[in-house]
Design a protein around this motif. Structure first.
Motif, short mmCIF file in Angstrom:
data_model
loop_
_atom_site.label_atom_id
_atom_site.label_comp_id
_atom_site.label_asym_id
_atom_site.label_seq_id
_atom_site.Cartn_x
_atom_site.Cartn_y
_atom_site.Cartn_z
N SER A 215 0.82 -1.22 0.00
CA SER A 215 0.00 0.00 0.00
C SER A 215 0.84 1.26 0.00
O SER A 215 0.33 2.35 -0.26
N GLY A 216 2.14 1.13 0.28
CA GLY A 216 3.00 2.30 0.32
C GLY A 216 4.44 1.89 0.46
O GLY A 216 4.80 0.72 0.33
N ALA A 217 5.29 2.87 0.72
CA ALA A 217 6.73 2.60 0.83
C ALA A 217 7.38 3.67 1.70
O ALA A 217 6.87 4.79 1.81
N GLN A 227 0.87 5.01 -1.31
CA GLN A 227 1.04 5.28 -2.75
C GLN A 227 -0.16 6.02 -3.32
O GLN A 227 -0.02 6.90 -4.17
N SER A 228 -1.35 5.69 -2.86
CA SER A 228 -2.54 6.35 -3.40
C SER A 228 -2.66 7.80 -2.97
O SER A 228 -3.49 8.54 -3.50
N VAL A 230 0.00 9.90 -3.08
CA VAL A 230 1.00 10.67 -3.81
C VAL A 230 0.38 11.26 -5.07
O VAL A 230 -0.20 10.54 -5.89
N LEU A 260 12.10 3.67 -5.86
CA LEU A 260 10.84 4.34 -6.15
C LEU A 260 10.60 4.45 -7.65
O LEU A 260 9.45 4.37 -8.11
N LEU A 263 9.30 1.16 -8.77
CA LEU A 263 7.89 0.96 -8.37
C LEU A 263 6.94 1.85 -9.15
O LEU A 263 5.73 1.73 -9.00
N TRP A 265 6.81 5.17 -8.89
CA TRP A 265 6.43 6.35 -8.12
C TRP A 265 7.04 7.62 -8.73
O TRP A 265 6.48 8.70 -8.57
#
Length: 268
Positions: A215-217, A227-228, A230, A260, A263, A265
Motif C-alpha cells: 500500500s505504500g513505501a 502510494q494512493s 502521492v 521508487l 515501483l 512512483w
C-alpha cells in the motif's frame, strides 16, 4: 496560521513546564495546605514533588500503553491506567516524608490516596484536553527550504486517497480517516490523514509494518507514504520531494530514488 508540530523532546519539555507552573501556583496560594511552612519551602516541596510524580507517571504510562495495546485499546487508555499507580506512588512518598513507615501503612493511607488520585486525574484530564486541541491544528508541510524549480504535473487523485483499513487503525480512535503518511518524531510516529493527525509511541518501522503490504513505501528514513496519496513530485533545489493529497510535501532520500522509480512512483 499553520501550527508547527512539537517533537518528542519538545513535548517532554512542555509537559515539565506545565507541571512546574502548576506547582508554583499551588505553592504561592497554598492550595494544598502543609502547615505553617514558608513560601520558599513550599515552592521547593511542590516543585520537587510534582516533577517527581510526573517522572513516575512517564514510567507508569509506558507500562499502561503496553497493557492497552495488549487489550486492543487506544493508547490514551494506557495513560488512564497509569493514574491509580501514580497516585499510589505519590501517597507512599508523601506519607513517608511526614511520618515514615508508620504513616505509610497507617489509617490515613486511604484518605491521602484519594487526594493523590484526584490530583493525578486532574493532570491526566488537563493534558488530554491540551493534546486533543493540538491534534486539531493543521499539519505543517515537511519541507519548505526552497521554492520548487519545476513541479511535475500531478497525477490524477484517487477517489479515496490513503489507506482506509489497516492494523495501525486498531491503535487509533474509531473512525480515524484514511492514512496518507507516517512521519517519525523522535520516539513517536505521527500518523497523518486528511485534516487530522495522531501521535503514537512506536518506531516508524513498526508502524509501517502494520500497513497493508504494497500500500505504500518508506521514502525517507523519517517518512512512509501511502502510494494512493502521492499526487506528484517536485524539485526543491537539489532535493526531491513527493507531493501528497492536500498539498503536503515529503522528502525523498537519494538512496531510495532507484527503488521508487522501479515501483513507478517517480518519473524517469
Amino acid at each position: 496560521m499553520v501550527a508547527r508540530r512539537l517533537s518528542g523532546a519538545e513535548r517532554l519539555m512542555a509537559e515539565a513546564g506545565v507541571v512546574a507552573l502548576i506547582a508554583v501556583v499551588v505553592a504561592v496560594f497554598d492550595l494544598i495546605p502543609v502547615g505553617t511552612v514558608s513560601l520558599g519551602a513550599r515552592l521547593a516541596l511542590w516543585l520537587a514533588g510534582f516533577l517527581a510524580a510526573w517522572l513516575v507517571y512517564l514510567a507508569a504510562a509506558r507500562v499502561g500503553i503496553a497493557v492497552a495495546r495488549l487489550m486492543g485499546l487506544a493508547d490514551y487508555w494506557g495513560h488512564a491506567l497509569a493514574v491509580p499507580f501514580v497516585g499510589l506512588a505519590v501517597t507512599y512518598g508523601v506519607l513517608a516524608l511526614i511520618g515514615g513507615a508508620d504513616a505509610m501503612f497507617g489509617a490515613q493511607f486511604g484518605a491521602v490516596w484519594v487526594q493523590a488520585l484526584l490530583v493525578a486525574a486532574g493532570f491526566f484530564a488537563l493534558f488530554f484536553v491540551l493534546y486533543a486541541r493540538a491534534e486539531q491544528a493543521p499539519v505543517q508541510e515537511a519541507a519548505q527550504e526552497a521554492a520548487p524549480d519545476a513541479p511535475a504535473p500531478p497525477a490524477p487523485a484517487p477517489a479515496v486517497p490513503g489507506v482506509a483499513v489497516s492494523a495501525l487503525h486498531q491503535r487509533l480512535e474509531p473512525g480515524f480517516p484514511p492514512i496518507l503518511a507516517l512521519a517519525a518524531e523522535d520516539h513517536y510516529v505521527r500518523i497523518i490523514a486528511d485534516g487530522k493527525s495522531a501521535l503514537v509511541l512506536m518506531p516508524l518501522a513498526e508502524a509501517a509494518a502494520l500497513m497493508p503490504e504494497g500500500s505504500g513505501a518508506q521514502v525517507h528514513r523519517s517518512w512512509w507514504l501511502a502510494q494512493s496519496a502521492v499526487t506528484g513530485q517536485r524539485r526543491a533545489g537539489r532535493d526531491l520531494q513527493l507531493m501528497l493529497h492536500g498539498g503536503m510535501a515529503a522528502p525523498v532520500s537519494r538512496s531510495r530514488i532507484p527503488q521508487l522509480k522501479a515501483l513507478g512512483w517517480l518519473s524517469p
